[in-house]
Write an enzyme that holds these catalytic residues in place. Structure first.
Site, PDB file in Angstrom:
ATOM      1  N   ASP A 218       0.861  -1.092   0.025  1.00 19.25           N
ATOM      2  CA  ASP A 218       0.129   0.138   0.032  1.00 19.25           C
ATOM      3  C   ASP A 218       0.768   1.094  -0.035  1.00 19.25           C
ATOM      4  O   ASP A 218       2.188   0.963   0.111  1.00 19.25           O
ATOM      5  CB  ASP A 218      -1.165   0.175   1.097  1.00 19.25           C
ATOM      6  CG  ASP A 218      -0.326   0.304   2.489  1.00 19.25           C
ATOM      7  OD1 ASP A 218       0.625   0.302   2.513  1.00 19.25           O
ATOM      8  OD2 ASP A 218      -0.928   0.188   3.534  1.00 19.25           O
TER       9      ASP A 218
ATOM     10  N   ASP B 223      -7.825  -6.930   1.089  1.00 20.22           N
ATOM     11  CA  ASP B 223      -7.003  -7.331   2.103  1.00 20.22           C
ATOM     12  C   ASP B 223      -7.442  -6.856   3.344  1.00 20.22           C
ATOM     13  O   ASP B 223      -7.982  -5.907   3.207  1.00 20.22           O
ATOM     14  CB  ASP B 223      -5.388  -6.579   1.590  1.00 20.22           C
ATOM     15  CG  ASP B 223      -5.486  -5.048   1.902  1.00 20.22           C
ATOM     16  OD1 ASP B 223      -5.145  -4.720   3.124  1.00 20.22           O
ATOM     17  OD2 ASP B 223      -6.119  -4.389   1.004  1.00 20.22           O
TER      18      ASP B 223
ATOM     19  N   CYS C 280      -8.487 -27.470   6.511  1.00 18.54           N
ATOM     20  CA  CYS C 280      -6.947 -26.810   6.654  1.00 18.54           C
ATOM     21  C   CYS C 280      -6.158 -27.719   7.395  1.00 18.54           C
ATOM     22  O   CYS C 280      -6.721 -28.799   7.970  1.00 18.54           O
ATOM     23  CB  CYS C 280      -7.048 -25.313   7.389  1.00 18.54           C
ATOM     24  SG  CYS C 280      -7.452 -25.489   9.114  1.00 18.54           S
TER      25      CYS C 280
ATOM     26  N   CYS D  89      -7.385 -28.042  11.073  1.00 21.83           N
ATOM     27  CA  CYS D  89      -8.457 -28.884  11.273  1.00 21.83           C
ATOM     28  C   CYS D  89      -8.331 -30.301  11.040  1.00 21.83           C
ATOM     29  O   CYS D  89      -8.963 -31.271  11.582  1.00 21.83           O
ATOM     30  CB  CYS D  89      -9.802 -28.257  10.902  1.00 21.83           C
ATOM     31  SG  CYS D  89     -10.117 -26.456  11.271  1.00 21.83           S
TER      32      CYS D  89
ATOM     33  N   HIS E 296      -5.830 -21.672  10.221  1.00 20.71           N
ATOM     34  CA  HIS E 296      -7.112 -21.891  10.027  1.00 20.71           C
ATOM     35  C   HIS E 296      -8.005 -20.623   9.708  1.00 20.71           C
ATOM     36  O   HIS E 296      -8.994 -20.690   8.705  1.00 20.71           O
ATOM     37  CB  HIS E 296      -7.910 -22.577  11.486  1.00 20.71           C
ATOM     38  CG  HIS E 296      -9.318 -22.235  11.567  1.00 20.71           C
ATOM     39  ND1 HIS E 296      -9.883 -23.406  10.651  1.00 20.71           N
ATOM     40  CD2 HIS E 296     -10.354 -21.395  11.664  1.00 20.71           C
ATOM     41  CE1 HIS E 296     -11.362 -23.155  10.616  1.00 20.71           C
ATOM     42  NE2 HIS E 296     -11.637 -22.140  11.517  1.00 20.71           N
TER      43      HIS E 296
HETATM   44 ZN   LIG Z   1      -9.568 -25.155   9.779  1.00 25.16          ZN
END
Ligand SMILES: [Zn+2]
Length: 436
Positions: free
Chosen positions: A91, A333, A373, A376, A402
């Protein structure tokens, strides 16, 4: 940089596309992961890549102060320095120059910024009500209600107003026609950014996509002030572009920033003026309330040329991602996913949870049963709960993986739903469940 549109939705705004840079392509719409100081906090670039992120946005203000543009240049540039070989953004540093000086003076992170992940959250309570990443993260939790109350009453507060501390009326960011004088958040030293300086620093950092220098205002600033700041932003856009064209050696793409606050005529005027300049793409700046995603963003995108990408700065709440995409945004973003992760706040399909809640101590299921993910796949809620309670560093890493996976892949799912012609059905089902 090249941008192509693969499919447009029937509403005339939303589109599926692709941005191609020399460091690879970004399938849009896409969520860009924030790596403020040339690192996505608590994650290695390999982890960022594995969770599905396509690009990283670093912050000019922070890298200018530390380690400095000379080191960035000598390192061979952002990609090499941080070992991230995909597309990158920086930025302009404008927002931090306007808002961060006060944090030094107040000796606490009273005023953070949308890309300063060291700031306090101050957003959890406000976020679900739809206020944007930017507004929430410019203040601490305690001062946020004060800001909202006073802004409603006076309807005149600007970002510059945020730079007053209660006990010290000295203003820390001074705006002139030439640029902004501000104090370093690290040591209080005085610095001056001009549009030319911002682009020079961004050339030295070397990201694929960089932004023109703009003046950031509060959405609650008066019409007169928004107009004044917008006109200045247009003059700064021209100067940013001129400097870039003369000095761009690295094939970097420059995005112009549209301002204008919450006023329809100003937003349209800004989109027209910035849209007619020879930028490679556009950023939509300013802070947004929930409804602005459907009004201001739409006004702007109806005016901007269709064939160039549009980035919405500092937005990351799920409902706002749907709204932004529906209204023609290609990339976003926001620091929220990683910032809240470090405080134990995790996204699930059924809304946000706090892993520090007592009920997770002995919960041997996944945090989100539908999430694939790394976290998890391999760990239980009980383990995450233990890491947070024991204040182990892995807590931040697993929670950040996650949350970023959740948001990055939500936008990928939105993209897939658009290609399948099921965007509105997907949106309705997601929002109904997430915000129930
Ligand atoms: Zn996850």
């Amino acid at each position: 940089m090249k941008f192509s549109i693969e499919k447009e939705l029937g509403n005339g705004r939303a589109r599926v596309g692709k941005i191609e840079t020399t460091h690879g392509s970004i399938e849009t719409p896409a969520f860009i992961v924030v790596g403020t100081k040339a690192t996505v906090k608590s994650l290695s670039p390999e982890q960022v890549n594995t969770l599905g992120a396509q690009a990283v946005l670093a912050n000019t203000y922070h890298l200018y102060l530390q380690p400095g543009e000379e080191i960035m240049k000598k390192s061979g540039g952002l990609h090499k320095f941080m070992n991230w070989h995909g597309p990158t953004f920086t930025d302009s540093g404008g927002f931090q120059a306007f808002s961060l000086g006060a944090a030094f003076n107040n000796s606490a992170s009273k005023i953070g910024d949308r890309n300063n992940e060291d700031g306090k959250i101050g957003s959890a309570d406000l976020h679900h009500k739809g206020t944007s990443c930017l507004i929430n993260q410019t203040m601490s939790r305690s001062e946020a209600p004060l800001f909202l109350a006073s802004s409603k009453k006076k309807d005149l507060l600007t970002v510059s107003d945020l730079n007053f501390s209660e006990h010290n009326q000295e203003k820390f960011a001074k705006v002139t026609e030439d640029g902004v004088e501000f104090r370093s958040v690290l040591d209080g030293s005085t610095h001056f950014f001009t549009p030319e300086k911002s682009i020079e620093i961004q050339h030295n950092i070397g990201a694929d996509i960089i932004f023109a220098f703009d003046e950031c205002t509060s959405p609650h600033a008066s019409y007169e002030y928004q107009k004044e700041a917008m006109d200045r932003t247009h003059r700064w856009a021209k100067r940013s572009l001129d400097y870039h064209k003369e000095n761009n050696e690295g094939g970097q793409a420059l995005f112009g920033i549209v301002q204008g606050g919450r006023y329809e005529d100003l937003r349209k005027e800004s989109a027209k003026i910035i849209g007619e300049m020879d930028f490679d793409g556009f950023g939509i700046g300013g802070s947004f309330d929930k409804e602005d995603i459907y009004t201001a963003v739409g006004w702007v995108n109806d005016v901007l040329p269709k064939g160039k990408p549009r980035h919405l700065l500092g937005i990351g709440e799920p409902v706002d991602l749907f709204g932004g995409i529906e209204n023609g945004i290609d990339t976003f973003d926001c620091v929220t996913p990683t910032r809240i992760a470090r405080n134990g706040s995790l996204y699930t399909r059924d809304g946000r949870i706090n892993i520090l809640n007592a009920k997770y101590v002995g919960d041997f299921t996944k945090v989100d049963s539908e999430c694939s993910c790394y976290t998890c796949t391999n760990y239980t809620a009980a383990y995450l709960s233990h890491l947070f309670r024991a204040k182990e560093m892995m807590a931040a890493t697993l929670a950040s993986i996650h949350n970023l996976y959740f948001i990055v892949n939500l936008v990928k799912e939105i993209r897939a739903s658009m290609l399948e012609g099921e965007f509105f059905e997907f949106k309705e089902a997601f929002i109904k469940r997430y915000y129930k």
